[in-house]
Motif scaffolding. Structure first.
Motif, PDB file in Angstrom:
ATOM      1  N   PRO A   4       0.829  -1.214   0.000  1.00  0.00           N
ATOM      2  CA  PRO A   4       0.000   0.000   0.000  1.00  0.00           C
ATOM      3  C   PRO A   4       0.859   1.257   0.000  1.00  0.00           C
ATOM      4  N   ASP A   5       0.232   2.398  -0.255  1.00  0.00           N
ATOM      5  CA  ASP A   5       0.943   3.672  -0.193  1.00  0.00           C
ATOM      6  C   ASP A   5       1.419   3.943   1.225  1.00  0.00           C
ATOM      7  N   GLY A   6       2.563   4.647   1.335  1.00  0.00           N
ATOM      8  CA  GLY A   6       3.097   5.016   2.629  1.00  0.00           C
ATOM      9  C   GLY A   6       4.089   4.023   3.194  1.00  0.00           C
ATOM     10  N   PHE A   7       4.250   2.875   2.554  1.00  0.00           N
ATOM     11  CA  PHE A   7       5.173   1.855   3.054  1.00  0.00           C
ATOM     12  C   PHE A   7       6.557   1.966   2.426  1.00  0.00           C
ATOM     13  N   LEU A   8       6.676   2.693   1.319  1.00  0.00           N
ATOM     14  CA  LEU A   8       7.950   2.838   0.626  1.00  0.00           C
ATOM     15  C   LEU A   8       8.381   4.295   0.642  1.00  0.00           C
ATOM     16  N   SER A  13      10.375   4.104  -4.281  1.00  0.00           N
ATOM     17  CA  SER A  13       9.220   4.182  -5.175  1.00  0.00           C
ATOM     18  C   SER A  13       9.615   4.637  -6.567  1.00  0.00           C
ATOM     19  N   VAL A  14      10.456   5.668  -6.638  1.00  0.00           N
ATOM     20  CA  VAL A  14      10.889   6.190  -7.940  1.00  0.00           C
ATOM     21  C   VAL A  14      11.702   5.151  -8.696  1.00  0.00           C
ATOM     22  N   LEU A 104       0.876   5.175  -5.621  1.00  0.00           N
ATOM     23  CA  LEU A 104       2.295   5.517  -5.556  1.00  0.00           C
ATOM     24  C   LEU A 104       3.164   4.264  -5.500  1.00  0.00           C
ATOM     25  N   ALA A 105       2.624   3.207  -4.910  1.00  0.00           N
ATOM     26  CA  ALA A 105       3.358   1.952  -4.807  1.00  0.00           C
ATOM     27  C   ALA A 105       3.114   1.033  -5.999  1.00  0.00           C
ATOM     28  N   GLU A 161      12.436  -4.097  -0.761  1.00  0.00           N
ATOM     29  CA  GLU A 161      11.912  -2.738  -0.911  1.00  0.00           C
ATOM     30  C   GLU A 161      11.460  -2.163   0.425  1.00  0.00           C
ATOM     31  N   LEU A 162      10.779  -2.979   1.223  1.00  0.00           N
ATOM     32  CA  LEU A 162      10.322  -2.525   2.539  1.00  0.00           C
ATOM     33  C   LEU A 162      11.505  -2.247   3.467  1.00  0.00           C
TER      34      LEU A 162
END
Length: 216
Positions: A4-8, A13-14, A104-105, A161-162
């Motif tokens: 979900p968004d906010g985890f990366l 993300s980019v 975003l993710a 990634e996390l």
């Protein structure tokens, strides 16, 4: 496995978006050159099946659950590049309409499942099929191994990634994601084998066409 968004963090993300965009762009070029008339409806049917199957969760352990990833199955039926586009479209619809994974993710989710999951599944399947030749059960064993490993490797990439984002420590993210998805991968493998067995019974030409393309 949907992040979900906010985890990366922004950098992760980019980077994931850049790799995913490059991979999907290359897949589009390959499919535009190689796509046959028979593959077009099969891509649509495969996308619809994976989309529906991902909505159904199966219980794993400790309160966790999993669902079909479908990368290996799509690669076996369509080849890696068409499969990559199918998984990308499924993930995009899930993120936009059902908020399953953040926008975003989305780059990271496409990288993990549509790029890594598909390519790992394809490499493992074609490698094992070439080694096994026409031995009895080769398609099913290769399909199970490809599906299982595609899920495990994709989950480890997600864990990296996390960890890079500081969301979860390396020592927690890697074993937690890896161990759970080793179990989820068994379900993935069984579903993949069931679909391949069904197709071999009712539409063996679909499997024969793909096997001929990899020299088995």
């Amino acid at each position: 496995m949907h992040i979900p968004d906010g985890f990366l963090n922004t950098g992760t993300s980019v980077a994931a978006w850049a790799i995913s965009a490059g991979s999907v762009g290359y897949a589009v070029r390959r499919v535009s050159r190689e796509l046959g008339e028979r593959q077009v409806p099969l891509m649509g049917v495969t996308a619809a099946f994976i989309f529906a199957a991902q909505m159904m969760n199966f219980t794993v352990a400790g309160g966790t659950s999993g669902h079909l990833l479908g990368g290996a199955l799509a690669a076996i039926l369509l080849g890696p590049w068409a499969a990559m586009l199918v998984l990308t479209s499924v993930l995009a619809v899930q993120a936009l309409l059902f908020q399953d994974g953040g926008l975003l993710a989305l780059g990271a989710n496409v990288l993990n499942m549509a790029v890594v999951g598909v390519l790992v599944g394809w490499v493992v399947y074609t490698g094992l099929r070439r080694l096994a030749g026409n031995r009895t059960g080769a398609t099913m064993v290769s399909g199970f191994a490809a599906a299982w490993l595609s899920v495990v490797i994709a989950s480890l990439v997600a864990a990296v990634e996390l960890a890079l984002s500081g969301t979860s420590p390396w020592g927690v993210a890697l074993p937690a994601m890896g161990l759970v998805h080793m179990l989820i991968g068994i379900g993935e493998g069984l579903i993949t084998v069931a679909v391949l067995a069904f197709l071999r019974a009712v539409r063996p030409d679909l499997l024969a066409l793909r096997q001929a393309s990899v020299g088995v």
